[in-house]
Design a protein around this motif. Structure first.
Motif, PDB file in Angstrom:
ATOM      1  N   LEU A  31       0.869  -1.181   0.000  1.00 22.44           N
ATOM      2  CA  LEU A  31       0.000   0.000   0.000  1.00 22.44           C
ATOM      3  C   LEU A  31       0.906   1.232   0.000  1.00 22.44           C
ATOM      4  O   LEU A  31       1.462   1.613   1.030  1.00 22.44           O
ATOM      5  CB  LEU A  31      -0.900  -0.025   1.241  1.00 22.44           C
ATOM      6  N   MET A  32       1.073   1.826  -1.174  1.00 25.77           N
ATOM      7  CA  MET A  32       2.040   2.913  -1.359  1.00 25.77           C
ATOM      8  C   MET A  32       1.333   4.241  -1.102  1.00 25.77           C
ATOM      9  O   MET A  32       0.608   4.748  -1.943  1.00 25.77           O
ATOM     10  CB  MET A  32       2.638   2.813  -2.774  1.00 25.77           C
ATOM     11  N   ASP A  33       1.564   4.764   0.088  1.00 26.59           N
ATOM     12  CA  ASP A  33       0.760   5.880   0.610  1.00 26.59           C
ATOM     13  C   ASP A  33       1.519   7.205   0.471  1.00 26.59           C
ATOM     14  O   ASP A  33       2.576   7.390   1.089  1.00 26.59           O
ATOM     15  CB  ASP A  33       0.444   5.569   2.083  1.00 26.59           C
ATOM     16  N   ASN A  34       0.960   8.121  -0.337  1.00 26.87           N
ATOM     17  CA  ASN A  34       1.523   9.477  -0.430  1.00 26.87           C
ATOM     18  C   ASN A  34       0.472  10.528  -0.070  1.00 26.87           C
ATOM     19  O   ASN A  34       0.654  11.718  -0.323  1.00 26.87           O
ATOM     20  CB  ASN A  34       2.095   9.736  -1.831  1.00 26.87           C
ATOM     21  N   GLN A  35      -0.629  10.060   0.490  1.00 27.03           N
ATOM     22  CA  GLN A  35      -1.681  10.950   0.999  1.00 27.03           C
ATOM     23  C   GLN A  35      -2.207  11.913  -0.070  1.00 27.03           C
ATOM     24  O   GLN A  35      -2.584  13.041   0.232  1.00 27.03           O
ATOM     25  CB  GLN A  35      -1.178  11.712   2.231  1.00 27.03           C
ATOM     26  N   VAL A  36      -2.249  11.406  -1.320  1.00 26.09           N
ATOM     27  CA  VAL A  36      -2.744  12.242  -2.420  1.00 26.09           C
ATOM     28  C   VAL A  36      -3.017  11.352  -3.626  1.00 26.09           C
ATOM     29  O   VAL A  36      -2.483  10.239  -3.707  1.00 26.09           O
ATOM     30  CB  VAL A  36      -1.699  13.341  -2.765  1.00 26.09           C
ATOM     31  N   TYR A  37      -3.883  11.829  -4.527  1.00 29.09           N
ATOM     32  CA  TYR A  37      -4.020  11.168  -5.833  1.00 29.09           C
ATOM     33  C   TYR A  37      -2.951  11.775  -6.737  1.00 29.09           C
ATOM     34  O   TYR A  37      -3.139  12.875  -7.279  1.00 29.09           O
ATOM     35  CB  TYR A  37      -5.388  11.448  -6.449  1.00 29.09           C
ATOM     36  N   GLY A  38      -1.840  11.102  -6.913  1.00 26.81           N
ATOM     37  CA  GLY A  38      -0.753  11.651  -7.718  1.00 26.81           C
ATOM     38  C   GLY A  38      -1.094  11.671  -9.201  1.00 26.81           C
ATOM     39  O   GLY A  38      -0.984  12.708  -9.868  1.00 26.81           O
ATOM     40  N   MET A  39      -1.538  10.544  -9.715  1.00 23.71           N
ATOM     41  CA  MET A  39      -1.727  10.422 -11.167  1.00 23.71           C
ATOM     42  C   MET A  39      -2.733  11.429 -11.722  1.00 23.71           C
ATOM     43  O   MET A  39      -2.566  11.953 -12.816  1.00 23.71           O
ATOM     44  CB  MET A  39      -2.171   9.002 -11.518  1.00 23.71           C
ATOM     45  N   THR A  40      -3.771  11.731 -10.954  1.00 24.14           N
ATOM     46  CA  THR A  40      -4.807  12.650 -11.461  1.00 24.14           C
ATOM     47  C   THR A  40      -4.556  14.093 -11.018  1.00 24.14           C
ATOM     48  O   THR A  40      -5.456  14.916 -11.020  1.00 24.14           O
ATOM     49  CB  THR A  40      -6.198  12.175 -11.034  1.00 24.14           C
ATOM     50  N   LYS A  41      -3.334  14.356 -10.609  1.00 24.45           N
ATOM     51  CA  LYS A  41      -2.827  15.709 -10.381  1.00 24.45           C
ATOM     52  C   LYS A  41      -3.215  16.353  -9.057  1.00 24.45           C
ATOM     53  O   LYS A  41      -3.530  17.538  -8.978  1.00 24.45           O
ATOM     54  CB  LYS A  41      -3.154  16.632 -11.556  1.00 24.45           C
ATOM     55  N   GLY A  42      -3.178  15.529  -8.015  1.00 24.57           N
ATOM     56  CA  GLY A  42      -3.108  16.119  -6.692  1.00 24.57           C
ATOM     57  C   GLY A  42      -4.388  16.388  -5.938  1.00 24.57           C
ATOM     58  O   GLY A  42      -4.487  17.396  -5.229  1.00 24.57           O
ATOM     59  N   GLN A  43      -5.373  15.477  -6.045  1.00 25.03           N
ATOM     60  CA  GLN A  43      -6.570  15.626  -5.210  1.00 25.03           C
ATOM     61  C   GLN A  43      -6.361  14.927  -3.861  1.00 25.03           C
ATOM     62  O   GLN A  43      -5.512  14.055  -3.723  1.00 25.03           O
ATOM     63  CB  GLN A  43      -7.806  15.016  -5.895  1.00 25.03           C
ATOM     64  N   ALA A  44      -7.183  15.311  -2.877  1.00 27.68           N
ATOM     65  CA  ALA A  44      -7.100  14.677  -1.555  1.00 27.68           C
ATOM     66  C   ALA A  44      -7.517  13.213  -1.645  1.00 27.68           C
ATOM     67  O   ALA A  44      -8.384  12.839  -2.441  1.00 27.68           O
ATOM     68  CB  ALA A  44      -8.008  15.414  -0.580  1.00 27.68           C
ATOM     69  N   SER A  45      -6.878  12.405  -0.836  1.00 24.38           N
ATOM     70  CA  SER A  45      -7.179  10.966  -0.790  1.00 24.38           C
ATOM     71  C   SER A  45      -7.709  10.627   0.607  1.00 24.38           C
ATOM     72  O   SER A  45      -7.770  11.503   1.477  1.00 24.38           O
ATOM     73  CB  SER A  45      -5.901  10.167  -1.083  1.00 24.38           C
ATOM     74  N   PRO A  46      -8.047   9.361   0.852  1.00 24.05           N
ATOM     75  CA  PRO A  46      -8.567   9.010   2.193  1.00 24.05           C
ATOM     76  C   PRO A  46      -7.555   9.226   3.320  1.00 24.05           C
ATOM     77  O   PRO A  46      -7.956   9.349   4.471  1.00 24.05           O
ATOM     78  CB  PRO A  46      -8.908   7.520   2.059  1.00 24.05           C
ATOM     79  N   THR A  47      -6.260   9.257   2.999  1.00 20.89           N
ATOM     80  CA  THR A  47      -5.271   9.425   4.067  1.00 20.89           C
ATOM     81  C   THR A  47      -4.776  10.871   4.192  1.00 20.89           C
ATOM     82  O   THR A  47      -3.886  11.155   4.986  1.00 20.89           O
ATOM     83  CB  THR A  47      -4.066   8.474   3.858  1.00 20.89           C
ATOM     84  N   THR A  48      -5.363  11.770   3.406  1.00 21.09           N
ATOM     85  CA  THR A  48      -4.961  13.187   3.462  1.00 21.09           C
ATOM     86  C   THR A  48      -5.438  13.827   4.768  1.00 21.09           C
ATOM     87  O   THR A  48      -6.582  13.599   5.193  1.00 21.09           O
ATOM     88  CB  THR A  48      -5.579  13.951   2.273  1.00 21.09           C
ATOM     89  N   ALA A  49      -4.589  14.632   5.360  1.00 21.48           N
ATOM     90  CA  ALA A  49      -4.978  15.345   6.586  1.00 21.48           C
ATOM     91  C   ALA A  49      -6.133  16.306   6.276  1.00 21.48           C
ATOM     92  O   ALA A  49      -6.209  16.863   5.175  1.00 21.48           O
ATOM     93  CB  ALA A  49      -3.783  16.121   7.129  1.00 21.48           C
TER      94      ALA A  49
END
Ligand SMILES: Cc1ncc(C[n+]2csc(CCOP(=O)(O)OP(=O)(O)O)c2C)c(N)n1
Ligand code: SF4
Length: 275
Positions: A122-140
């Protein structure tokens, strides 16, 4: 390559040059995975890596084992099916926090619960990288850099460790892309441990979350042996800052493997519908 020589990490990488941004944590995850697979000592054709969609989900293309770059959020369902059909294979799945915890969140819960013998990166960067930076479930909740959430999401982030424990995960480790040797050790431990193993990888997105370069100062190694019962893990990590690395939980549940009384062909199933 000498056919009888042991495979090295380089043998587990494909000839494709990754198109990740320079500095992306995913390069180190690839390096760690290749090292872990070399240490595992199995032939490449006995290993399969399944992914969903996202920058992180490109991982199979850059490895030299069987790969399946599939549909967004469905890596674990495909991987489980593969493992049940071919229990002789070492099966891994990989993807991002969006892929695995948003659209694929349901599969994550049930993979923990079902406990098929496979390993999930589970590669967690706390963002949707591919679609250009939307918040993800792990985003603060107060991260405001996306135009979609200019005031932040305002909701509590998912904590993968707690979610996995609640769903019955059998092995949970957390590693940091900036420490690929340690990450390789954790991946190998997860592969060897029977049942479903989650390797939660803190893998910075340097493009949309450049502040994650500072994660190297935040990570710290667990100072105790892994918890072996969920209640112990919950107590120990209730106030975890999310940066504790190492094997955090190792349970002893028996992996799920339905008894196989022979295989049923698709043609036979189709006949059943036609009757
Ligand atoms: C069904 C479907 N919905 C949405 C998308 C668009 N999409 C592609 S990747 C992605 C999220 C990627 O984020 P993550 O899984 O965290 O991976 P990262 O790119 O950060 O590694 C989304 C929403 C899609 N490809 N398919
Ligand atoms: S957008 Fe982020 S996650 Fe995607 S390749 Fe670039 S740095 Fe990595």
């Amino acid at each position: 390559m000498n056919a009888s020589a042991p495979l090295t990490a380089a043998d587990f990488k494909s000839d494709l040059k990754p198109i990740w941004c320079p500095g992306c944590g995913d390069y180190s995850v690839l390096q760690a995975l290749a090292k872990a697979l070399a240490e595992l000592g199995r032939p490449r054709e006995d290993i399969a890596l399944v992914s969903g969609i996202g920058c992180s989900s490109r991982l199979p293309a850059y490895t030299n084992v069987y790969g399946f770059h599939g549909v967004h959020g469905r890596a674990l369902a495909v991987a489980a099916g593969l493992k049940l059909a071919r229990p002789d294979l070492t099966v891994l799945a990989a993807g991002g926090d969006g892929d695995g915890l948003s659209i694929g969140g349901n599969h994550f819960l049930h993979a923990c619960r079902r406990n098929v013998d496979m390993t999930y990166l589970l590669m967690d960067n706390q963002v949707y990288g591919m679609t250009k930076g939307q918040a993800s479930p792990t985003t603060a909740p107060d991260w405001c850099e996306s135009k979609l959430t200019p005031r932040g999401t305002g909701v509590s982030p998912v904590m993968p460790l707690h979610l996995a424990l609640a769903a019955g995960v059998n092995f949970f480790a957390r590693g940091f892309a900036g420490n690929p040797n340690e990450l390789a050790r954790l991946i190998l431990a997860g592969i060897i441990h029977p049942g479903f193993s989650v390797i939660h990888v803190l893998s910075p997105c340097v493009t949309f979350r450049p502040e994650q370069r500072e994660w190297k100062k935040a990570v710290h190694a667990a100072d105790a042996e892994p918890a072996s019962v969920p209640a112990e893990a919950f107590a120990r990590f209730a106030a975890d800052d999310g940066f504790t690395t190492g094997i955090l939980f190792a349970g002893d549940r028996t992996p799920f493997m339905p008894s196989r009384g022979g295989t049923t062909s698709v043609a036979t199933i189709a006949q059943g519908f036609a009757a």
